[in-house]
Design a protein around this motif. Structure first.
Motif, PDB file in Angstrom:
ATOM      1  N   GLU A 158       5.573   4.199   0.028  1.00  0.00           N
ATOM      2  CA  GLU A 158       5.128   2.860  -0.352  1.00  0.00           C
ATOM      3  C   GLU A 158       5.632   1.778   0.594  1.00  0.00           C
ATOM      4  O   GLU A 158       6.758   1.837   1.067  1.00  0.00           O
ATOM      5  CB  GLU A 158       5.613   2.529  -1.763  1.00  0.00           C
ATOM      6  CG  GLU A 158       4.777   3.168  -2.844  1.00  0.00           C
ATOM      7  CD  GLU A 158       5.110   2.578  -4.199  1.00  0.00           C
ATOM      8  OE1 GLU A 158       4.484   1.570  -4.552  1.00  0.00           O
ATOM      9  OE2 GLU A 158       5.993   3.142  -4.850  1.00  0.00           O
ATOM     10  N   TYR A 159       4.754   0.817   0.821  1.00  0.00           N
ATOM     11  CA  TYR A 159       5.093  -0.380   1.590  1.00  0.00           C
ATOM     12  C   TYR A 159       4.774  -1.582   0.727  1.00  0.00           C
ATOM     13  O   TYR A 159       3.774  -1.597   0.008  1.00  0.00           O
ATOM     14  CB  TYR A 159       4.261  -0.456   2.875  1.00  0.00           C
ATOM     15  CG  TYR A 159       4.723   0.499   3.929  1.00  0.00           C
ATOM     16  CD1 TYR A 159       5.636   0.111   4.884  1.00  0.00           C
ATOM     17  CD2 TYR A 159       4.257   1.807   3.951  1.00  0.00           C
ATOM     18  CE1 TYR A 159       6.070   1.000   5.856  1.00  0.00           C
ATOM     19  CE2 TYR A 159       4.684   2.701   4.919  1.00  0.00           C
ATOM     20  CZ  TYR A 159       5.584   2.288   5.866  1.00  0.00           C
ATOM     21  OH  TYR A 159       6.020   3.161   6.818  1.00  0.00           O
TER      22      TYR A 159
ATOM     23  N   PRO B 194       8.258  -2.790  -2.223  1.00  0.00           N
ATOM     24  CA  PRO B 194       7.073  -2.461  -3.015  1.00  0.00           C
ATOM     25  C   PRO B 194       7.313  -2.619  -4.519  1.00  0.00           C
ATOM     26  O   PRO B 194       6.404  -2.930  -5.270  1.00  0.00           O
ATOM     27  CB  PRO B 194       6.786  -1.004  -2.665  1.00  0.00           C
ATOM     28  CG  PRO B 194       8.002  -0.487  -2.013  1.00  0.00           C
ATOM     29  CD  PRO B 194       8.778  -1.654  -1.487  1.00  0.00           C
ATOM     30  N   ASP B 195       8.549  -2.429  -4.965  1.00  0.00           N
ATOM     31  CA  ASP B 195       8.869  -2.461  -6.388  1.00  0.00           C
ATOM     32  C   ASP B 195       9.360  -3.822  -6.874  1.00  0.00           C
ATOM     33  O   ASP B 195       9.616  -4.008  -8.051  1.00  0.00           O
ATOM     34  CB  ASP B 195       9.920  -1.403  -6.701  1.00  0.00           C
ATOM     35  CG  ASP B 195      11.186  -1.574  -5.867  1.00  0.00           C
ATOM     36  OD1 ASP B 195      11.132  -2.268  -4.834  1.00  0.00           O
ATOM     37  OD2 ASP B 195      12.222  -1.020  -6.255  1.00  0.00           O
TER      38      ASP B 195
ATOM     39  N   TYR C 119       0.835  -1.194   0.000  1.00  0.00           N
ATOM     40  CA  TYR C 119       0.000   0.000   0.000  1.00  0.00           C
ATOM     41  C   TYR C 119       0.875   1.251   0.000  1.00  0.00           C
ATOM     42  O   TYR C 119       2.076   1.183   0.245  1.00  0.00           O
ATOM     43  CB  TYR C 119      -0.962   0.013   1.193  1.00  0.00           C
ATOM     44  CG  TYR C 119      -0.281   0.104   2.537  1.00  0.00           C
ATOM     45  CD1 TYR C 119      -0.094   1.335   3.167  1.00  0.00           C
ATOM     46  CD2 TYR C 119       0.178  -1.031   3.187  1.00  0.00           C
ATOM     47  CE1 TYR C 119       0.537   1.416   4.393  1.00  0.00           C
ATOM     48  CE2 TYR C 119       0.808  -0.951   4.412  1.00  0.00           C
ATOM     49  CZ  TYR C 119       0.983   0.275   5.011  1.00  0.00           C
ATOM     50  OH  TYR C 119       1.625   0.358   6.227  1.00  0.00           O
ATOM     51  N   ARG C 120       0.246   2.374  -0.298  1.00  0.00           N
ATOM     52  CA  ARG C 120       0.961   3.657  -0.305  1.00  0.00           C
ATOM     53  C   ARG C 120       0.381   4.539   0.780  1.00  0.00           C
ATOM     54  O   ARG C 120      -0.801   4.854   0.772  1.00  0.00           O
ATOM     55  CB  ARG C 120       0.822   4.342  -1.652  1.00  0.00           C
ATOM     56  CG  ARG C 120       1.465   5.728  -1.675  1.00  0.00           C
ATOM     57  CD  ARG C 120       1.288   6.421  -2.992  1.00  0.00           C
ATOM     58  NE  ARG C 120       2.380   6.239  -3.911  1.00  0.00           N
ATOM     59  CZ  ARG C 120       3.620   6.691  -3.715  1.00  0.00           C
ATOM     60  NH1 ARG C 120       3.921   7.303  -2.617  1.00  0.00           N
ATOM     61  NH2 ARG C 120       4.543   6.519  -4.629  1.00  0.00           N
TER      62      ARG C 120
END
Length: 143
Positions: free
Chosen positions: A106-107, A126-127, A99-100
């Motif tokens: 971001e997480y 997150p990426d 989630y952001r």
């Protein structure tokens, strides 16, 4: 997870802090007095390791930053993807999606694996599906 780290859960902080290689690392000690019981923390930002302890200095949680921490001290490969981690640890007890946060950013997704005497919480980037942070917790402090 690396038994070399799990074995410190519930131990006095001095046991970890005087053991190799941690006895060579610089830790900053802080005390949080606003909680019902004092929480004592030790952080070695340079080495990617933090501990939270109860007021008796017994380790409740160990936080490992995969970008900095020495991979040789744990058995989970930090570069493995989420699917590979699930193959190693099995089915998670709980999981969450990424989630952001409007303030914190971001997480990534996460998985928690509850064992008899401890829990392993893995936060993924997150990426990418690789590990960002590993948290080891005594069962009595698992949220």
């Amino acid at each position: 997870m690396g038994i070399s780290m799990i074995k410190y859960l519930g131990e006095l902080s001095s046991v970890l802090l005087t053991s190799s290689p941690f006895n060579l690392w610089r830790f900053k000690r802080s005390v949080e007095r606003d909680l019902p019981g004092d929480e004592i923390s030790y952080t070695s930002g340079r080495n990617g390791l933090s501990l939270t302890c109860d007021s008796d200095e017994r380790i409740n949680s160990i936080f490992i930053d995969s970008d900095i921490f020495d991979q040789a001290l744990v058995e989970i490969p930090f570069l493995a993807n989420r699917g590979e981690e699930l193959d190693i640890l099995g089915k998670p007890t709980k999981s969450g999606t990424g989630y952001r946060d409007t303030i914190l950013g971001e997480y990534g997704a996460w998985d928690r694996f509850d064992k008899e005497n401890y829990s392993i919480h893995i936060e993924y980037r997150p990426d990418a599906a690789r590990i960002r942070r590993v948290t080891l917790m005594c069962t009595h402090v698992v949220p």
